[in-house]
Design an enzyme around this catalytic site. Sequence first.
Site, PDB file in Angstrom:
ATOM      1  N   ASP A 268       0.866  -1.193   0.000  1.00 46.33           N
ATOM      2  CA  ASP A 268       0.000   0.000   0.000  1.00 46.33           C
ATOM      3  C   ASP A 268       0.898   1.238   0.000  1.00 46.33           C
ATOM      4  O   ASP A 268       2.086   1.151   0.339  1.00 46.33           O
ATOM      5  CB  ASP A 268      -0.908   0.023   1.241  1.00 46.33           C
ATOM      6  CG  ASP A 268      -1.840   1.237   1.229  1.00 46.33           C
ATOM      7  OD1 ASP A 268      -2.605   1.392   0.252  1.00 46.33           O
ATOM      8  OD2 ASP A 268      -1.797   2.049   2.167  1.00 46.33           O
ATOM      9  N   SER A 269       0.308   2.377  -0.361  1.00 48.76           N
ATOM     10  CA  SER A 269       1.062   3.634  -0.315  1.00 48.76           C
ATOM     11  C   SER A 269       1.501   3.940   1.120  1.00 48.76           C
ATOM     12  O   SER A 269       2.468   4.655   1.323  1.00 48.76           O
ATOM     13  CB  SER A 269       0.188   4.771  -0.840  1.00 48.76           C
ATOM     14  OG  SER A 269      -0.989   4.851  -0.064  1.00 48.76           O
TER      15      SER A 269
ATOM     16  N   TYR B  74      -0.728   8.616  -2.315  1.00 47.96           N
ATOM     17  CA  TYR B  74      -0.715   8.431  -3.769  1.00 47.96           C
ATOM     18  C   TYR B  74      -1.969   9.039  -4.419  1.00 47.96           C
ATOM     19  O   TYR B  74      -1.996   9.259  -5.625  1.00 47.96           O
ATOM     20  CB  TYR B  74      -0.742   6.930  -4.108  1.00 47.96           C
ATOM     21  CG  TYR B  74       0.567   6.180  -4.015  1.00 47.96           C
ATOM     22  CD1 TYR B  74       1.675   6.696  -3.345  1.00 47.96           C
ATOM     23  CD2 TYR B  74       0.686   4.926  -4.610  1.00 47.96           C
ATOM     24  CE1 TYR B  74       2.852   5.958  -3.272  1.00 47.96           C
ATOM     25  CE2 TYR B  74       1.861   4.192  -4.550  1.00 47.96           C
ATOM     26  CZ  TYR B  74       2.941   4.710  -3.875  1.00 47.96           C
ATOM     27  OH  TYR B  74       4.108   3.983  -3.809  1.00 47.96           O
ATOM     28  N   GLY B  75      -3.012   9.242  -3.584  1.00 47.48           N
ATOM     29  CA  GLY B  75      -4.353   9.529  -4.090  1.00 47.48           C
ATOM     30  C   GLY B  75      -4.476  10.686  -5.062  1.00 47.48           C
ATOM     31  O   GLY B  75      -5.352  10.689  -5.916  1.00 47.48           O
TER      32      GLY B  75
ATOM     33  N   CYS C 163      -4.187  -1.395  -2.295  1.00 45.40           N
ATOM     34  CA  CYS C 163      -4.356   0.050  -2.445  1.00 45.40           C
ATOM     35  C   CYS C 163      -5.176   0.256  -3.716  1.00 45.40           C
ATOM     36  O   CYS C 163      -4.796  -0.227  -4.789  1.00 45.40           O
ATOM     37  CB  CYS C 163      -2.979   0.695  -2.586  1.00 45.40           C
ATOM     38  SG  CYS C 163      -3.025   2.450  -2.984  1.00 45.40           S
ATOM     39  N   ASN C 164      -6.305   0.917  -3.564  1.00 42.31           N
ATOM     40  CA  ASN C 164      -7.170   1.118  -4.734  1.00 42.31           C
ATOM     41  C   ASN C 164      -6.509   2.012  -5.771  1.00 42.31           C
ATOM     42  O   ASN C 164      -6.651   1.792  -6.978  1.00 42.31           O
ATOM     43  CB  ASN C 164      -8.495   1.747  -4.301  1.00 42.31           C
ATOM     44  CG  ASN C 164      -9.375   0.754  -3.589  1.00 42.31           C
ATOM     45  OD1 ASN C 164     -10.198   0.108  -4.208  1.00 42.31           O
ATOM     46  ND2 ASN C 164      -9.191   0.605  -2.291  1.00 42.31           N
ATOM     47  N   THR C 165      -5.810   3.036  -5.301  1.00 45.99           N
ATOM     48  CA  THR C 165      -5.194   3.978  -6.233  1.00 45.99           C
ATOM     49  C   THR C 165      -4.164   3.254  -7.099  1.00 45.99           C
ATOM     50  O   THR C 165      -4.122   3.421  -8.324  1.00 45.99           O
ATOM     51  CB  THR C 165      -4.542   5.152  -5.448  1.00 45.99           C
ATOM     52  OG1 THR C 165      -5.504   5.648  -4.512  1.00 45.99           O
ATOM     53  CG2 THR C 165      -4.107   6.252  -6.368  1.00 45.99           C
TER      54      THR C 165
ATOM     55  N   GLU D  84      -4.794   9.360   8.694  1.00 47.27           N
ATOM     56  CA  GLU D  84      -3.354   9.208   8.973  1.00 47.27           C
ATOM     57  C   GLU D  84      -2.903  10.106  10.128  1.00 47.27           C
ATOM     58  O   GLU D  84      -1.931   9.804  10.799  1.00 47.27           O
ATOM     59  CB  GLU D  84      -2.533   9.497   7.710  1.00 47.27           C
ATOM     60  CG  GLU D  84      -2.839   8.483   6.617  1.00 47.27           C
ATOM     61  CD  GLU D  84      -1.618   7.993   5.871  1.00 47.27           C
ATOM     62  OE1 GLU D  84      -0.614   8.711   5.832  1.00 47.27           O
ATOM     63  OE2 GLU D  84      -1.699   6.876   5.314  1.00 47.27           O
TER      64      GLU D  84
ATOM     65  N   CYS E 284     -11.314   2.805  -0.943  1.00 48.77           N
ATOM     66  CA  CYS E 284      -9.970   3.207  -0.506  1.00 48.77           C
ATOM     67  C   CYS E 284      -9.718   2.439   0.779  1.00 48.77           C
ATOM     68  O   CYS E 284     -10.592   2.389   1.661  1.00 48.77           O
ATOM     69  CB  CYS E 284      -9.922   4.712  -0.237  1.00 48.77           C
ATOM     70  SG  CYS E 284      -8.403   5.242   0.578  1.00 48.77           S
ATOM     71  N   THR E 285      -8.552   1.824   0.867  1.00 45.92           N
ATOM     72  CA  THR E 285      -8.312   0.917   1.999  1.00 45.92           C
ATOM     73  C   THR E 285      -8.178   1.658   3.339  1.00 45.92           C
ATOM     74  O   THR E 285      -8.178   1.020   4.392  1.00 45.92           O
ATOM     75  CB  THR E 285      -7.068   0.040   1.739  1.00 45.92           C
ATOM     76  OG1 THR E 285      -5.963   0.880   1.364  1.00 45.92           O
ATOM     77  CG2 THR E 285      -7.328  -0.946   0.620  1.00 45.92           C
ATOM     78  N   HIS E 286      -8.077   2.989   3.300  1.00 47.85           N
ATOM     79  CA  HIS E 286      -8.064   3.763   4.551  1.00 47.85           C
ATOM     80  C   HIS E 286      -9.467   3.929   5.146  1.00 47.85           C
ATOM     81  O   HIS E 286      -9.607   4.163   6.345  1.00 47.85           O
ATOM     82  CB  HIS E 286      -7.535   5.177   4.301  1.00 47.85           C
ATOM     83  CG  HIS E 286      -6.056   5.284   4.229  1.00 47.85           C
ATOM     84  ND1 HIS E 286      -5.321   4.746   3.198  1.00 47.85           N
ATOM     85  CD2 HIS E 286      -5.167   5.896   5.058  1.00 47.85           C
ATOM     86  CE1 HIS E 286      -4.043   5.026   3.401  1.00 47.85           C
ATOM     87  NE2 HIS E 286      -3.927   5.716   4.519  1.00 47.85           N
TER      88      HIS E 286
HETATM   89  N1  DGL Z   1      -4.974   3.421   0.540  1.00 47.91           N
HETATM   90  C1  DGL Z   1      -5.021   4.077  -0.732  1.00 47.91           C
HETATM   91  C2  DGL Z   1      -6.199   3.550  -1.554  1.00 47.91           C
HETATM   92  O1  DGL Z   1      -6.758   2.501  -1.248  1.00 47.91           O
HETATM   93  C3  DGL Z   1      -5.094   5.571  -0.692  1.00 47.91           C
HETATM   94  C4  DGL Z   1      -4.102   6.287   0.141  1.00 47.91           C
HETATM   95  C5  DGL Z   1      -3.305   7.314  -0.609  1.00 47.91           C
HETATM   96  O2  DGL Z   1      -3.874   8.300  -1.120  1.00 47.91           O
HETATM   97  O3  DGL Z   1      -2.109   7.111  -0.675  1.00 47.91           O
HETATM   98  O4  DGL Z   1      -6.549   4.161  -2.529  1.00 47.91           O
END
Ligand code: DGL
Length: 273
Positions: A10-11, A42-43, A73-75, A158, A192-194
């Site tokens: 993940d990012s 990363y978003g 990570c979805n992104t 975060e 988004c995994t967050h």
């Molecule tokens: N966890 C990332 C996702 O699932 C997003 C976090 C990020 O923006 O880095 O998209």
Amino acid sequence: MKPGPIGVFDSGYGGLTVLKEFAKKLPQYDYYYLGDNARAPYGSRSFDTVYEYTFECVNRLFSEGCHLVILACNTASAKALRTIQQKDLNRFDSQKRVLGVIRPTTEIVQQYTQTNHVGIFATSGTVSSQSYPIEINKFYPEIMVHQEACPMWVPLVENNEIANPGADYFVQKHVDALLSKSSKIDTIILGCTHYPILLNQLRKFVPEHIKIVSQGEIVANSLQDYLLRHTELESLCSKNAQITFNTTDFPDNFDKGASIFWGTEVKSKHILL
Ligand code: DGL
């Protein structure tokens, strides 16, 4: 070939919500978690940058002995997975595989919706990639997909600010914006995994009849199924029930931040890419 851990990337911290479900469902395997915290989030980054960073991390996970890597990570799944699968993988040995988190969720979304109107909360990058509407409509052309980018949610999570009134403001703002796109939405995917960390806050503003779907368990079920169908790859996944946490940033920071996602203390190692 020597068996190795399953790589989970993940990012930053978000992938821990997915890894947690892997550890619950498939505790027998070893997992090597890599959070690219030094370059997160990363978003809001460009397609090329997300691809470049993700590929670098996947490469590193392969060098650490992983044969299977999950982009938790979805992104990264939206912007890098396809290129890695189609262009890069054939440069490695033929057993290496990389999977993402978008496909497993989109494959089964029809189980949740009765109205065929599905909402997605995700990062700006995932929303602009159109990955969710494209993937969902591949399986279910009748489903209408409504998306909302929530750029403030990852920083709120975060920075451990989710229990404060300021967080409620940003959660409600995006819930209202999504629901104003269609009164028929009966299912919302947290893309988004967050975002599963915000579940309690979301429940304050999302009407009760709307289902909120987190990906962790869905992706864990999908991984279990994948390993049952790909026995040659399964035999290359080592099984000592060990998890190692690795970050591209300072381990002390990671360990503090990770406890929000993991629930208990973690001890990470720094890796230089
Ligand atoms: N966890 C990332 C996702 O699932 C997003 C976090 C990020 O923006 O880095 O998209």
